[in-house]
Design a protein around this motif. Structure first.
Motif, mmCIF file in Angstrom:
data_model
loop_
_atom_site.group_PDB
_atom_site.id
_atom_site.type_symbol
_atom_site.label_atom_id
_atom_site.label_comp_id
_atom_site.label_asym_id
_atom_site.label_seq_id
_atom_site.Cartn_x
_atom_site.Cartn_y
_atom_site.Cartn_z
ATOM 1 N N VAL A 10 0.852 -1.190 0.000
ATOM 2 C CA VAL A 10 0.000 0.000 0.000
ATOM 3 C C VAL A 10 0.888 1.240 0.000
ATOM 4 O O VAL A 10 1.772 1.381 0.845
ATOM 5 C CB VAL A 10 -0.931 0.026 1.228
ATOM 6 C CG1 VAL A 10 -1.814 1.271 1.200
ATOM 7 C CG2 VAL A 10 -1.772 -1.237 1.298
ATOM 8 N N ASP A 12 0.805 5.408 0.220
ATOM 9 C CA ASP A 12 0.026 6.599 0.514
ATOM 10 C C ASP A 12 0.351 7.658 -0.535
ATOM 11 O O ASP A 12 1.510 7.796 -0.949
ATOM 12 C CB ASP A 12 0.372 7.144 1.895
ATOM 13 C CG ASP A 12 -0.109 6.246 3.014
ATOM 14 O OD1 ASP A 12 -0.918 5.333 2.743
ATOM 15 O OD2 ASP A 12 0.318 6.457 4.160
ATOM 16 N N PRO A 16 -4.933 8.757 -5.329
ATOM 17 C CA PRO A 16 -4.837 7.310 -5.535
ATOM 18 C C PRO A 16 -5.307 6.859 -6.918
ATOM 19 O O PRO A 16 -4.769 5.896 -7.459
ATOM 20 C CB PRO A 16 -5.698 6.710 -4.426
ATOM 21 C CG PRO A 16 -6.521 7.812 -3.896
ATOM 22 C CD PRO A 16 -5.816 9.087 -4.210
ATOM 23 N N ASN A 37 -11.271 6.610 -0.838
ATOM 24 C CA ASN A 37 -9.910 6.875 -0.374
ATOM 25 C C ASN A 37 -8.911 5.774 -0.678
ATOM 26 O O ASN A 37 -7.796 5.792 -0.157
ATOM 27 C CB ASN A 37 -9.925 7.136 1.138
ATOM 28 C CG ASN A 37 -10.589 8.449 1.447
ATOM 29 O OD1 ASN A 37 -10.279 9.459 0.843
ATOM 30 N ND2 ASN A 37 -11.532 8.421 2.369
ATOM 31 N N ARG A 38 -9.283 4.816 -1.516
ATOM 32 C CA ARG A 38 -8.375 3.701 -1.793
ATOM 33 C C ARG A 38 -8.729 3.053 -3.127
ATOM 34 O O ARG A 38 -9.894 2.860 -3.451
ATOM 35 C CB ARG A 38 -8.502 2.659 -0.682
ATOM 36 C CG ARG A 38 -7.595 1.467 -0.833
ATOM 37 C CD ARG A 38 -7.832 0.502 0.325
ATOM 38 N NE ARG A 38 -7.242 -0.787 0.089
ATOM 39 C CZ ARG A 38 -6.245 -1.293 0.795
ATOM 40 N NH1 ARG A 38 -5.718 -0.613 1.784
ATOM 41 N NH2 ARG A 38 -5.773 -2.484 0.520
ATOM 42 N N GLU A 40 -7.393 -0.440 -5.322
ATOM 43 C CA GLU A 40 -6.561 -1.645 -5.279
ATOM 44 C C GLU A 40 -6.486 -2.252 -6.665
ATOM 45 O O GLU A 40 -7.472 -2.247 -7.408
ATOM 46 C CB GLU A 40 -7.122 -2.669 -4.292
ATOM 47 C CG GLU A 40 -6.173 -3.836 -4.094
ATOM 48 C CD GLU A 40 -6.542 -4.724 -2.912
ATOM 49 O OE1 GLU A 40 -6.366 -5.955 -3.044
ATOM 50 O OE2 GLU A 40 -6.964 -4.191 -1.873
ATOM 51 N N ALA A 50 -2.186 -1.371 -3.463
ATOM 52 C CA ALA A 50 -3.276 -0.448 -3.188
ATOM 53 C C ALA A 50 -2.687 0.944 -3.002
ATOM 54 O O ALA A 50 -1.504 1.099 -2.662
ATOM 55 C CB ALA A 50 -4.048 -0.870 -1.944
ATOM 56 N N ARG A 52 -3.618 4.565 -1.150
ATOM 57 C CA ARG A 52 -4.481 5.143 -0.127
ATOM 58 C C ARG A 52 -4.328 6.653 -0.113
ATOM 59 O O ARG A 52 -3.211 7.176 -0.102
ATOM 60 C CB ARG A 52 -4.110 4.575 1.239
ATOM 61 C CG ARG A 52 -5.046 4.983 2.349
ATOM 62 C CD ARG A 52 -4.605 4.361 3.628
ATOM 63 N NE ARG A 52 -3.326 4.964 4.011
ATOM 64 C CZ ARG A 52 -2.971 5.216 5.255
ATOM 65 N NH1 ARG A 52 -3.750 4.892 6.245
ATOM 66 N NH2 ARG A 52 -1.810 5.762 5.512
ATOM 67 N N ARG A 53 -5.466 7.348 -0.106
ATOM 68 C CA ARG A 53 -5.460 8.816 -0.112
ATOM 69 C C ARG A 53 -4.917 9.354 1.207
ATOM 70 O O ARG A 53 -5.356 8.975 2.286
ATOM 71 C CB ARG A 53 -6.862 9.353 -0.343
ATOM 72 C CG ARG A 53 -6.900 10.862 -0.570
ATOM 73 C CD ARG A 53 -8.290 11.385 -0.892
ATOM 74 N NE ARG A 53 -9.021 10.588 -1.840
ATOM 75 C CZ ARG A 53 -8.877 10.623 -3.177
ATOM 76 N NH1 ARG A 53 -7.983 11.430 -3.705
ATOM 77 N NH2 ARG A 53 -9.596 9.846 -3.956
ATOM 78 N N ASP A 54 -3.936 10.240 1.084
ATOM 79 C CA ASP A 54 -3.373 10.970 2.217
ATOM 80 C C ASP A 54 -3.018 12.355 1.695
ATOM 81 O O ASP A 54 -2.018 12.527 0.996
ATOM 82 C CB ASP A 54 -2.141 10.254 2.762
ATOM 83 C CG ASP A 54 -1.488 11.002 3.913
ATOM 84 O OD1 ASP A 54 -1.917 12.132 4.242
ATOM 85 O OD2 ASP A 54 -0.530 10.462 4.486
#
Length: 131
Positions: A10, A12, A16, A37-38, A40, A50, A52-54
């Motif tokens: 994953v 960040d 994404p 927010n993700r 995959e 995957a 992941r939104r940050d």
């Protein structure tokens, strides 16, 4: 017996969807799950990633020493030059000089969000001995 069923790498990132598109093309993968927010993906060989939104994600600075490598991905390829052209065409960028030819030639890159990864040329099998 394994304690887990599968592993997922994953990353960040701020976007994404865009980063998943980069790796989908790079790996010939397909999306297997999307949420706000993700995202995959899964490669043909079962490799899973995957994204992941940050909103505050800060990419590693590798190869510079500050904030350094954190982690990186390594992909094995047959033709480094062809793979490099494809990666740059997808929005990735080289981050270090090319090594000389050899059985373990590697090149460093970053994806469009700044995550580092390495391409490693698959080892050339030794020619069978004659005679």
């Amino acid at each position: 017996m394994a304690l887990v069923d599968a592993g997922v790498v994953v990353l960040d990132c701020a976007d994404p969807e865009a980063l998943a598109a980069f790796y989908t093309e790079l790996l010939g993968a397909r999306e297997t799950g999307v949420s706000p927010n993700r995202v995959e993906i899964r490669g043909a060989d079962g490799f899973r990633m995957a994204f992941r939104r940050d909103a505050n994600a800060t990419p590693p600075s590798w190869p510079r020493p500050e904030n350094s490598l954190q982690t990186h991905l390594e992909f094995v390829v047959t033709d480094l030059d062809e793979a490099e052209r494809g990666i740059v065409g997808l929005g990735g960028r080289p981050v270090e000089a090319k090594d000389g030819p050899g059985p373990h030639e590697e090149r460093g890159f970053s994806d469009p969000a700044g995550h580092p990864f390495t391409l490693r040329r698959s080892a050339v099998p030794a020619a069978p001995k004659q005679g």
